[in-house]
Scaffold this motif. Structure first.
Motif, PDB file in Angstrom:
ATOM      1  N   LEU A 127       0.762  -1.136   0.108  1.00 16.81           N
ATOM      2  CA  LEU A 127       0.064   0.010  -0.015  1.00 16.81           C
ATOM      3  C   LEU A 127       0.696   1.018   0.046  1.00 16.81           C
ATOM      4  O   LEU A 127       0.477   2.343  -0.525  1.00 16.81           O
ATOM      5  CB  LEU A 127      -1.101   0.199   1.502  1.00 16.81           C
ATOM      6  CG  LEU A 127      -2.204  -0.882   0.942  1.00 16.81           C
ATOM      7  CD1 LEU A 127      -2.963  -0.975   2.455  1.00 16.81           C
ATOM      8  CD2 LEU A 127      -2.949  -0.451   0.033  1.00 16.81           C
ATOM      9  N   HIS A 130       2.033   1.790  -3.567  1.00 14.41           N
ATOM     10  CA  HIS A 130       0.796   1.906  -4.379  1.00 14.41           C
ATOM     11  C   HIS A 130       0.509   3.655  -4.098  1.00 14.41           C
ATOM     12  O   HIS A 130       0.411   4.444  -4.777  1.00 14.41           O
ATOM     13  CB  HIS A 130      -0.344   1.198  -3.942  1.00 14.41           C
ATOM     14  CG  HIS A 130      -1.884   1.717  -4.382  1.00 14.41           C
ATOM     15  ND1 HIS A 130      -2.116   1.882  -5.674  1.00 14.41           N
ATOM     16  CD2 HIS A 130      -2.633   2.428  -3.735  1.00 14.41           C
ATOM     17  CE1 HIS A 130      -3.313   2.349  -5.641  1.00 14.41           C
ATOM     18  NE2 HIS A 130      -3.575   2.727  -4.626  1.00 14.41           N
ATOM     19  N   VAL A 131       0.272   4.029  -2.868  1.00 12.47           N
ATOM     20  CA  VAL A 131       0.073   5.510  -2.374  1.00 12.47           C
ATOM     21  C   VAL A 131       1.172   6.418  -2.889  1.00 12.47           C
ATOM     22  O   VAL A 131       0.927   7.623  -3.552  1.00 12.47           O
ATOM     23  CB  VAL A 131      -0.170   5.483  -1.001  1.00 12.47           C
ATOM     24  CG1 VAL A 131      -0.230   6.937  -0.691  1.00 12.47           C
ATOM     25  CG2 VAL A 131      -1.400   4.672  -0.588  1.00 12.47           C
ATOM     26  N   ALA A 134       0.571   6.831  -6.610  1.00 14.07           N
ATOM     27  CA  ALA A 134      -0.778   7.602  -6.896  1.00 14.07           C
ATOM     28  C   ALA A 134      -0.407   9.007  -6.606  1.00 14.07           C
ATOM     29  O   ALA A 134      -0.712   9.948  -7.490  1.00 14.07           O
ATOM     30  CB  ALA A 134      -1.716   7.189  -6.120  1.00 14.07           C
ATOM     31  N   ALA A 194       0.464   2.769 -10.205  1.00 20.25           N
ATOM     32  CA  ALA A 194      -0.241   2.669  -9.011  1.00 20.25           C
ATOM     33  C   ALA A 194      -1.657   2.116  -9.195  1.00 20.25           C
ATOM     34  O   ALA A 194      -1.877   1.201  -8.138  1.00 20.25           O
ATOM     35  CB  ALA A 194      -0.372   3.983  -8.768  1.00 20.25           C
ATOM     36  N   LEU A 195      -2.218   1.932 -10.437  1.00 22.65           N
ATOM     37  CA  LEU A 195      -3.322   1.132 -10.558  1.00 22.65           C
ATOM     38  C   LEU A 195      -3.083  -0.099 -10.624  1.00 22.65           C
ATOM     39  O   LEU A 195      -3.849  -1.110 -10.220  1.00 22.65           O
ATOM     40  CB  LEU A 195      -4.182   1.693 -11.725  1.00 22.65           C
ATOM     41  CG  LEU A 195      -4.732   2.746 -11.676  1.00 22.65           C
ATOM     42  CD1 LEU A 195      -5.339   3.383 -13.212  1.00 22.65           C
ATOM     43  CD2 LEU A 195      -6.091   2.439 -10.760  1.00 22.65           C
ATOM     44  N   GLY A 198      -2.786  -1.396  -7.162  1.00 24.34           N
ATOM     45  CA  GLY A 198      -4.017  -1.435  -6.399  1.00 24.34           C
ATOM     46  C   GLY A 198      -4.601  -2.668  -6.720  1.00 24.34           C
ATOM     47  O   GLY A 198      -5.237  -3.153  -6.041  1.00 24.34           O
ATOM     48  N   TRP A 201      -3.487  -5.459  -4.967  1.00 22.14           N
ATOM     49  CA  TRP A 201      -3.986  -5.649  -3.607  1.00 22.14           C
ATOM     50  C   TRP A 201      -5.351  -6.203  -3.583  1.00 22.14           C
ATOM     51  O   TRP A 201      -5.610  -6.762  -2.568  1.00 22.14           O
ATOM     52  CB  TRP A 201      -3.880  -4.291  -2.959  1.00 22.14           C
ATOM     53  CG  TRP A 201      -4.198  -4.189  -1.652  1.00 22.14           C
ATOM     54  CD1 TRP A 201      -3.564  -4.325  -0.450  1.00 22.14           C
ATOM     55  CD2 TRP A 201      -5.597  -4.000  -0.969  1.00 22.14           C
ATOM     56  NE1 TRP A 201      -4.163  -4.236   0.550  1.00 22.14           N
ATOM     57  CE2 TRP A 201      -5.589  -3.966   0.460  1.00 22.14           C
ATOM     58  CE3 TRP A 201      -6.958  -3.793  -1.494  1.00 22.14           C
ATOM     59  CZ2 TRP A 201      -6.503  -3.819   1.124  1.00 22.14           C
ATOM     60  CZ3 TRP A 201      -7.917  -3.685  -0.853  1.00 22.14           C
ATOM     61  CH2 TRP A 201      -7.718  -3.452   0.793  1.00 22.14           C
ATOM     62  N   VAL A 216     -11.753   3.551  -8.198  1.00 24.93           N
ATOM     63  CA  VAL A 216     -11.099   2.687  -9.243  1.00 24.93           C
ATOM     64  C   VAL A 216     -11.651   3.069 -10.475  1.00 24.93           C
ATOM     65  O   VAL A 216     -10.632   3.460 -11.519  1.00 24.93           O
ATOM     66  CB  VAL A 216     -11.045   1.163  -8.682  1.00 24.93           C
ATOM     67  CG1 VAL A 216     -10.446   0.303  -9.872  1.00 24.93           C
ATOM     68  CG2 VAL A 216     -10.664   0.769  -7.600  1.00 24.93           C
ATOM     69  N   SER A 219     -10.354   6.387 -11.378  1.00 30.07           N
ATOM     70  CA  SER A 219      -8.937   6.544 -11.794  1.00 30.07           C
ATOM     71  C   SER A 219      -8.759   5.886 -13.312  1.00 30.07           C
ATOM     72  O   SER A 219      -7.866   6.476 -14.077  1.00 30.07           O
ATOM     73  CB  SER A 219      -8.375   5.694 -10.883  1.00 30.07           C
ATOM     74  OG  SER A 219      -8.382   6.162  -9.481  1.00 30.07           O
ATOM     75  N   HIS A 268     -11.001   3.107   0.112  1.00 34.73           N
ATOM     76  CA  HIS A 268     -10.220   4.268   0.101  1.00 34.73           C
ATOM     77  C   HIS A 268     -11.034   5.420   1.058  1.00 34.73           C
ATOM     78  O   HIS A 268     -11.264   6.571   0.631  1.00 34.73           O
ATOM     79  CB  HIS A 268     -10.177   5.061  -1.363  1.00 34.73           C
ATOM     80  CG  HIS A 268      -9.174   4.317  -2.151  1.00 34.73           C
ATOM     81  ND1 HIS A 268      -9.696   3.196  -2.811  1.00 34.73           N
ATOM     82  CD2 HIS A 268      -8.050   4.324  -2.332  1.00 34.73           C
ATOM     83  CE1 HIS A 268      -8.505   2.799  -3.734  1.00 34.73           C
ATOM     84  NE2 HIS A 268      -7.494   3.318  -3.356  1.00 34.73           N
TER      85      HIS A 268
END
Length: 273
Positions: A127, A130-131, A134, A194-195, A198, A201, A216, A219, A268
């Motif tokens: 995460l 990922h964050v 993003a 990032a996607l 995600g 995850w 999602v 995005s 989120h």
């Protein structure tokens, strides 16, 4: 097996960086970026090869971890061959985007890994990356939006033949358009990565329904909007004025994603993240 996640993290970050350079070369035929991307990808291949031969010492039926790791290594190898003999940058980029997602899924699903930071779980590191990616993409899109506002302001002033001291402090329309393009080119692959993490995850959580989460979906829509921005510039040869307008519309949805959809997202739900 090596169980320190910093080894995995090093491969993941270098892999991600190589993809950023490859994407830059694809959209702008940047030879320097291609050399950097290829060099980093070769380094990833070397790290994977060393890890493969030192960790998988016995000949046996591969575990799921080893199978996915080997598959990722094959994708990197094939992409390097394609890059060397065929020079199909778009194919190389997407092959490695898939390889990156598979490698991330493999690493972060390994329960034997001990995290580098005390008190963290391996999912926490997933995460965090990922964050980070993003936020990096949002920062790039924010810069591009600010530049677009500057472009529209300067365009309007020049059209009305108004001159001011402020105009002297703003780059030319041509430079603003160039800088905006660079920011968009940086933001798109960061958002892609990032996607992809995600989605990894979500797969690890076993909650496929989360793919329909409003953040999602939005995005993915944002990614499509910025991809169309590149199409407008590179293929349709749209004017800088139209590009600036489209860029601000795209950024509006980034703001919606960042400030509003968090409140409606299933996972989120934290503010500003």
């Amino acid at each position: 097996m090596v169980t320190q996640s910093w080894i995995y993290d090093a491969i993941i970050y270098i892999y991600a960086l190589s993809l950023l350079f490859y994407f830059s070369d694809f959209v702008g035929a940047n030879r320097s970026a291609k050399r950097m991307g290829t060099g980093l990808l070769i380094f990833v291949w070397v790290l994977q090869t060393i890890y493969f031969f030192f960790e998988f010492k016995t000949v046996h039926v591969f575990t799921n971890f080893e199978t996915l790791f080997f598959f990722s290594w094959v994708l990197v190898t094939v992409s390097l061959v394609i890059n060397r003999f065929f020079s199909i940058e778009l194919l190389v980029f997407f092959v490695n985007l898939v390889g990156f997602a598979i490698l991330a899924l493999n690493f972060f699903s390994d329960n034997t890994v001990s995290t580098a930071l005390k008190g963290w779980q391996i999912a926490d590191e997933l995460l965090f990356i990922h964050v980070s990616l993003a936020i990096g993409s949002y920062a790039a899109f924010t810069i591009s939006a600010i530049l677009s506002v500057m472009y529209l302001f300067l365009h309007g002033q020049l059209k009305d033949k108004k001159w001011s001291r402020t105009m002297r402090r703003i780059p030319s329309l041509e430079k603003i358009e160039k800088y905006t393009y660079v920011a968009v080119v940086a933001g798109i692959p960061l958002l892609m990565l990032a996607l992809s993490l995600g989605i990894v995850w979500i797969v690890l959580q076993g909650e496929v329904r989360l793919l329909l989460d409003p953040k999602v979906l939005n995005s993915l829509f944002i990614l499509a909007l910025y991809a169309y921005h590149l199409l407008l510039k590179l293929s349709l040869k749209a004017s800088g004025y139209r590009l600036a307008q489209w860029n601000l519309f795209s950024f509006f949805l980034v703001l919606v994603n960042f400030f509003i959809l968090n409140r409606f997202s299933i996972f989120h739900s934290w503010f500003l993240m």
